[in-house]
Motif scaffolding. Structure first.
Motif, PDB file in Angstrom:
ATOM      1  N   ARG A 100      -0.262 -27.996 -42.025  1.00 51.11           N
ATOM      2  CA  ARG A 100       0.806 -28.761 -41.533  1.00 51.11           C
ATOM      3  C   ARG A 100       0.469 -29.926 -41.222  1.00 51.11           C
ATOM      4  N   THR A 101       1.654 -30.732 -40.860  1.00 52.10           N
ATOM      5  CA  THR A 101       1.430 -32.038 -40.130  1.00 52.10           C
ATOM      6  C   THR A 101       2.338 -31.746 -38.944  1.00 52.10           C
ATOM      7  N   PHE A 102       2.373 -32.727 -38.046  1.00 53.18           N
ATOM      8  CA  PHE A 102       3.255 -32.692 -36.668  1.00 53.18           C
ATOM      9  C   PHE A 102       4.284 -33.922 -36.681  1.00 53.18           C
ATOM     10  N   GLN A 103       5.125 -33.542 -35.922  1.00 56.84           N
ATOM     11  CA  GLN A 103       6.214 -34.697 -35.747  1.00 56.84           C
ATOM     12  C   GLN A 103       5.535 -35.778 -35.028  1.00 56.84           C
ATOM     13  N   ASN A 104       4.928 -35.430 -33.936  1.00 57.98           N
ATOM     14  CA  ASN A 104       4.217 -36.470 -33.035  1.00 57.98           C
ATOM     15  C   ASN A 104       2.789 -36.430 -33.399  1.00 57.98           C
ATOM     16  N   ILE A 105       2.568 -37.220 -34.264  1.00 57.49           N
ATOM     17  CA  ILE A 105       1.181 -37.101 -34.799  1.00 57.49           C
ATOM     18  C   ILE A 105       0.337 -36.507 -33.556  1.00 57.49           C
ATOM     19  N   ARG A 106      -0.730 -35.424 -34.503  1.00 58.19           N
ATOM     20  CA  ARG A 106      -1.677 -34.883 -33.412  1.00 58.19           C
ATOM     21  C   ARG A 106      -3.062 -34.980 -34.155  1.00 58.19           C
ATOM     22  N   LEU A 107      -3.719 -36.107 -34.141  1.00 56.39           N
ATOM     23  CA  LEU A 107      -4.967 -36.356 -34.507  1.00 56.39           C
ATOM     24  C   LEU A 107      -6.091 -36.142 -33.472  1.00 56.39           C
ATOM     25  N   PHE A 108      -7.214 -35.987 -33.844  1.00 54.30           N
ATOM     26  CA  PHE A 108      -8.133 -36.084 -32.805  1.00 54.30           C
ATOM     27  C   PHE A 108      -8.819 -37.437 -32.578  1.00 54.30           C
ATOM     28  N   GLY A 109      -7.965 -38.087 -31.487  1.00 52.66           N
ATOM     29  CA  GLY A 109      -8.053 -39.399 -31.655  1.00 52.66           C
ATOM     30  C   GLY A 109      -9.442 -40.221 -31.282  1.00 52.66           C
ATOM     31  N   GLN A 110     -10.453 -39.520 -30.540  1.00 50.25           N
ATOM     32  CA  GLN A 110     -11.815 -39.983 -30.263  1.00 50.25           C
ATOM     33  C   GLN A 110     -12.596 -39.736 -31.389  1.00 50.25           C
ATOM     34  N   MET A 111     -12.231 -39.150 -32.412  1.00 50.95           N
ATOM     35  CA  MET A 111     -13.337 -38.647 -33.370  1.00 50.95           C
ATOM     36  C   MET A 111     -12.950 -39.628 -34.512  1.00 50.95           C
ATOM     37  N   SER A 112     -13.974 -39.751 -35.715  1.00 56.37           N
ATOM     38  CA  SER A 112     -13.622 -40.928 -36.729  1.00 56.37           C
ATOM     39  C   SER A 112     -12.681 -40.224 -37.687  1.00 56.37           C
ATOM     40  N   LEU A 116      -4.831 -31.290 -46.095  1.00 59.36           N
ATOM     41  CA  LEU A 116      -5.166 -30.723 -47.547  1.00 59.36           C
ATOM     42  C   LEU A 116      -6.746 -30.408 -47.581  1.00 59.36           C
ATOM     43  N   MET A 117      -7.368 -30.812 -46.349  1.00 55.57           N
ATOM     44  CA  MET A 117      -8.944 -30.410 -46.556  1.00 55.57           C
ATOM     45  C   MET A 117      -8.830 -28.633 -46.479  1.00 55.57           C
ATOM     46  N   LEU A 118      -7.929 -28.125 -45.928  1.00 52.86           N
ATOM     47  CA  LEU A 118      -7.746 -26.764 -45.946  1.00 52.86           C
ATOM     48  C   LEU A 118      -7.472 -25.898 -47.287  1.00 52.86           C
ATOM     49  N   ASP A 119      -7.451 -26.766 -48.286  1.00 53.25           N
ATOM     50  CA  ASP A 119      -7.153 -26.249 -49.592  1.00 53.25           C
ATOM     51  C   ASP A 119      -5.817 -25.304 -49.581  1.00 53.25           C
ATOM     52  N   PRO A 120      -4.800 -25.813 -48.991  1.00 53.07           N
ATOM     53  CA  PRO A 120      -3.604 -24.994 -48.778  1.00 53.07           C
ATOM     54  C   PRO A 120      -2.755 -24.614 -49.884  1.00 53.07           C
ATOM     55  N   LYS A 121      -1.915 -23.667 -49.990  1.00 52.11           N
ATOM     56  CA  LYS A 121      -1.079 -23.435 -51.111  1.00 52.11           C
ATOM     57  C   LYS A 121       0.267 -23.990 -50.736  1.00 52.11           C
ATOM     58  N   VAL A 122       0.405 -23.937 -49.335  1.00 51.87           N
ATOM     59  CA  VAL A 122       1.845 -24.291 -48.690  1.00 51.87           C
ATOM     60  C   VAL A 122       1.546 -25.384 -47.727  1.00 51.87           C
ATOM     61  N   LEU A 123       1.981 -26.630 -47.633  1.00 46.17           N
ATOM     62  CA  LEU A 123       2.156 -27.715 -47.089  1.00 46.17           C
ATOM     63  C   LEU A 123       3.352 -28.021 -46.136  1.00 46.17           C
ATOM     64  N   LEU A 124       3.344 -27.993 -45.031  1.00 45.55           N
ATOM     65  CA  LEU A 124       4.436 -28.312 -44.185  1.00 45.55           C
ATOM     66  C   LEU A 124       4.620 -29.507 -43.517  1.00 45.55           C
ATOM     67  N   LEU A 125       5.556 -30.356 -43.797  1.00 48.01           N
ATOM     68  CA  LEU A 125       5.432 -31.903 -43.351  1.00 48.01           C
ATOM     69  C   LEU A 125       6.507 -32.043 -42.430  1.00 48.01           C
ATOM     70  N   ASP A 126       6.257 -32.383 -41.346  1.00 45.00           N
ATOM     71  CA  ASP A 126       7.150 -32.286 -40.218  1.00 45.00           C
ATOM     72  C   ASP A 126       7.471 -34.064 -39.766  1.00 45.00           C
ATOM     73  N   GLU A 127       8.627 -34.360 -40.683  1.00 41.98           N
ATOM     74  CA  GLU A 127       9.010 -35.752 -40.633  1.00 41.98           C
ATOM     75  C   GLU A 127       7.932 -36.814 -40.908  1.00 41.98           C
ATOM     76  N   PRO A 128       7.570 -36.844 -42.068  1.00 40.43           N
ATOM     77  CA  PRO A 128       6.617 -37.747 -42.595  1.00 40.43           C
ATOM     78  C   PRO A 128       6.932 -39.072 -42.452  1.00 40.43           C
ATOM     79  N   ALA A 129       8.484 -39.246 -42.703  1.00 34.13           N
ATOM     80  CA  ALA A 129       8.970 -40.468 -43.022  1.00 34.13           C
ATOM     81  C   ALA A 129       9.218 -41.283 -41.661  1.00 34.13           C
ATOM     82  N   ALA A 130       9.012 -40.528 -40.541  1.00 38.24           N
ATOM     83  CA  ALA A 130       9.482 -41.053 -39.157  1.00 38.24           C
ATOM     84  C   ALA A 130       8.647 -42.555 -39.122  1.00 38.24           C
TER      85      ALA A 130
END
Lengths: 326, 511
Positions: free
Chosen positions: B83-95, B167-181
């Motif tokens: 999945r992705t998150f509505q309010n982006i949740r990246l690991f900010g300090q990592m590359s 996508l790195m997880l090789d998912p079968k299902v991808l949930l996108l939470d408001e990707p166009a926001a």
């Protein structure tokens, strides 16, 4: 790097440490050797705590407890081995004592970590604080290992076998183990937990299990430092529960923050800096801790991220540019 | 067609509040499936139940025949739901690269001991993962930024990095939470095509929560519509679009004339309240603002528009003194703001409703509002302003005792604006008030903004919805990569083809 080359490198480092010990003793005397030994112990402790408080973003303030477990478990092991292995092969006996001390501290790390690492931030700090105190009080009331009087190091008690090469060798092992862990796929998972636990879970990382893992490795390395500290041959007199109070945990925390949370080389520098500055301030006697505290406040105001921030000191960066092997 | 994901009677109750009340649907294998509904409909809660962030109170969730409700989140990710998150949740300090590599951890065969001793197996494994991660980054055109810190990426890139990580997880299902926001129309168009490409190339089932109807209608093959936790419609996009229940819940009644343009309002006087001259801001080595000059007159509503990364929010932050300014001056009511601390601005009469709303999640609505009146000493004034806030946003009145964090996105936005007004500001700065909010609530918010201005508060509005912004404002500035590209009356700009060229890219209309 092949295994053989790594072993040769490690042996070379140990040989260098022996040379440093003799050189220092000859030129600067016994006291300087003792300070160097303190630096090594501190470096181990700081590198270990950094894995939990820096890399994984948790907050433990009970690592003195793991050090105590390592110290006393190591001491008891040596004591039991004294008539047999200790008499014939003192080095092997010390090695066994270190392994036992580290392993028991690691087990204690899992025991503390499993219930408490589901909790966040402050709760973990309270639990680890309580754990440290429980260990200390238990030792105080247990007479066979000296109780609150402490247990002397030297003939007839804990053999003083941990010379400078042992202690610095231990620090080298700590840096290699924690460093390779931190800069591996496992370390990335720990960093992800620090950055955002929910996103880490969504990326397939069982966060509680990994936090326990980091905690266990950290406790193991701390236990090894404790075992070496208990066999200190550079002038250690005895181990006593008073050495493993909350003050000690705070000291380790100071080293990590001083060097820069998340930096292994920073932790080593922090450990060395704390040992050296406390020794240099000795001539101020009663004012020593006040000056020490002021130094810390100044450092935090001037450089809140610590000496190195979350970066590593890389000597290769100082050399003419050479592409690091992928 | 078999179902990749199947929900039956899923219910989620939070302390008496039924966020989702018995939702059932099947997501066909390899489909692009839309989950839509107005704010507060419970869409993200459904996502959170499916991905294990919450264990549903009732009901069953089945993934390819296996029950997954109640499993821990990492296990569900492991099984193949990313999945992705509505309010982006990246690991900010990592590359950027590390962010993607984190998600490879579950497939690595190397043990902890391999990692510590650095065996051959670990090295091979790591190299393979790195190649795979770089391929993914290449696909998203992020490979040039692989070593950059994730938090330093522009917003749109962060969104794409989140998808790459999933996508790195090789998912079968991808949930996108408001990707166009937060994307503009041109970017949304690209996204819509990308979603289809993703499905085909990675052999995925995609479930989409999205407010951007252009994207939903064009990309989805099947749509499930929710409102207040309940299902109200299900079917093909064309059918759902015409469903009267959907129209009512989603668009509100008479939405077309919701905004009456008020360009000719003569209340604006020539008195300059905010005067910004040659403002420059650097982020690291990057020039974020390259000399912005603008003025806002007393009683005006001035809009600041432009594509993502143009420097709109940076301008507001620089005015609000929450980031360091390199050079240039900001004068408010004749006073130079150099040396004024951010919190002192409130006393001077400047208030801000920041991007992302920044309400206090663990305080009640009333406490949030009272915090906004921190600088006001007279309890009578506070009481009057509380009344005004409720008149402005009646929804807040119904939720006074609720915790801020439990409000829907639209309600949080209302709270954020109402809180800013509690200090009785002369200048109100609004940062993206329509971001990620259902159209019917956006209407309400813009009506409220208009009323606030009519009551005499000067407003500086940052908004990515150009049409809305120009309909509400008297004047506007169009920013392009840190510079003012165009400025003028809102009316003139709305009809200026250069705005579309500069801002939306070619062939895209302001709709």
């Amino acid at each position: 790097m092949s295994t053989a080359r790594r072993l040769i490198g490690f042996a070379a480092a140990l040989a260098l440490f022996v040379a440093i010990e003799h050189g220092t003793r000859a030129t600067a005397g016994e006291y300087a050797v003792r300070v160097l030994a303190m630096c090594g112990i501190n470096a181990m402790l700081a590198v270990a705590l950094n894995l939990v408080n820096g890399t994984t973003g948790q907050f433990s303030i009970g690592h003195a407890g793991f050090m105590a477990v390592g110290a006393y478990a190591g001491a008891v092991t040596s004591h039991l081995l004294a008539p047999s292995l200790g008499a014939s092969h003192p080095a092997a006996s010390l090695l066994v004592a270190c392994v036992v001390g580290a392993a028991l501290a690691g087990v204690a790390g899992v025991a503390v970590g499993v219930p408490s690492l589901r909790l966040r931030g402050d709760y973990l700090a309270i639990v680890t604080l309580g754990f440290g105190e429980i260990i200390r009080v238990s030792i105080e009331s247990f007479a066979p290992i000296g109780g609150s009087q402490g247990w002397p190091i030297g003939a007839e008690s804990i053999p003083a076998t941990a010379t400078l090469p042992w202690i610095w060798g231990g620090a080298l092992v700590a840096v290699l183990v924690v460093g390779n862990l931190t800069y591996s796929s496992y370390g990335r998972a720990l960093g992800a937990i620090r950055e955002d636990e929910i996103a880490a879970e969504a990326a397939g990382i069982p966060t509680t299990r990994y936090k326990v893992l980091a905690f266990a490795v950290s406790a193991t390395v701390t236990g090894m430092a404790g075992a070496l500290y208990a066999h200190d041959a550079t002038g250690g007199q005895h181990i006593d529960p008073g050495a493993f109070r909350l003050d000690r945990s705070v000291d380790i925390l100071v080293m990590v923050i001083f060097g820069g949370l998340g930096s292994i080389t920073g932790a080593v520098l922090g450990g060395v800096a704390v040992a050296v500055s406390l020794e240099l301030l000795r001539e101020f006697q009663g004012y020593r801790l006040i000056i020490y505290a002021l130094l810390l406040i100044v450092l935090m105001l001037a450089r809140p991220q610590g000496l190195l921030g979350n970066r590593e000191l890389d000597l290769r960066r100082l050399l003419p540019s050479r592409k690091a092997a992928a | 067609m078999s179902a990749a994901l199947s929900l039956s009677g899923v219910e989620m109750v939070f302390g008496g509040l039924r966020a989702v009340g018995g939702v059932s649907f099947d997501v066909p294998e390899r489909s692009i499936f839309g989950l839509i509904g107005p704010n507060g409909a419970g869409k993200t809660t459904v996502f959170n139940c499916v991905t294990g962030v919450y264990a549903p109170t009732k009901g069953a969730i089945t993934f390819r025949g296996q029950r997954i409700d109640g499993l821990p989140a990492w296990k569900i990710a492991d099984l193949g739901i990313a999945r992705t998150f509505q309010n982006i949740r990246l690991f900010g300090q990592m590359s950027v690269l590390e962010n993607v590599l984190v998600a490879s951890h579950r497939v690595t065969r190397a043990s902890l001991l391999d990692a510590i001793v650095r065996t051959r197996r670990y090295a091979d494994d790591e190299a393979a993962m790195r190649r795979k991660a770089l391929d993914l980054l290449k696909f998203f055109e992020l490979d040039d930024n692989a070593d950059q810190r994730a938090s330093s990426l522009p917003y749109g890139d962060q969104r794409r990095l989140e998808i790459a990580r999933a996508l790195m997880l090789d998912p079968k299902v991808l949930l996108l939470d408001e990707p166009a926001a937060g994307l503009n129309s041109a970017e949304a168009k690209v996204l819509e095509q990308q979603i289809r490409t993703l499905r085909d190339r990675f052999d995925l089932t995609v479930v989409l929560v999205e407010h951007n109807m252009q994207v939903v209608m064009a990309a989805c093959e099947e749509i499930h519509v929710m409102d207040r936790g309940e299902t109200i419609a299900h079917g093909a996009p064309a059918a759902v679009q015409k469903d009267p229940k959907v129209l009512e819940a989603y668009l509100g009644a008479g939405h077309d004339n919701a905004i009456a343009a008020t360009h000719t309002d003569a209340s604006a006087t020539a008195d300059v309240l905010l005067d910004v001259k040659d403002l420059r801001v650097n982020y690291g080595g990057i020039q974020a603002l390259k000399g912005i000059s603008l003025e806002v007159r007393r009683g005006e509503l001035v809009a600041l528009i432009g594509a993502n990364g143009a420097g709109k929010t940076t301008t507001l932050k620089a005015i609000a003194r929450t980031l360091a300014v390199k050079s240039g001056s900001v004068r408010f009511a004749g006073r130079d703001l150099a040396g004024v601390e951010a919190h002192e601005l409130v006393t001077l009469g400047v208030a801000m409703a920041p991007e992302g709303r920044a309400i206090f999640p663990n305080l009640t609505v009333r406490e949030n509002l009272e915090m906004g009146a921190y600088t006001v000493d007279d309890p009578k004034v506070v009481a009057t302003r509380l009344d005004e806030a409720v008149t402005l946003f009646p929804r807040l009145g119904e939720r006074m005792k609720q915790l801020g964090g439990t409000l829907s996105g639209g309600e949080q936005q209302m709270l954020s604006i109402a809180r800013a007004l509690m200090s009785g500001p002369a200048l109100l700065m609004l940062d993206e008030p329509s971001l990620g909010i259902a159209p019917v609530l956006v209407d309400q918010i813009f009506e409220a903004i208009d009323r606030i201005r009519r009551k005499g508060t000067t407003i500086l509005l940052v908004e990515q919805n150009t049409r809305r912004a120009l309909a509400a404002a008297q004047r506007a500035y169009v920013l392009v990569t840190g510079e003012v590209a165009l400025s003028g009356t809102a009316e003139a700009l709305a009809n200026d083809p250069r705005v579309q060229g500069a801002y939306l890219g070619e062939g895209v209309h302001l709709d």
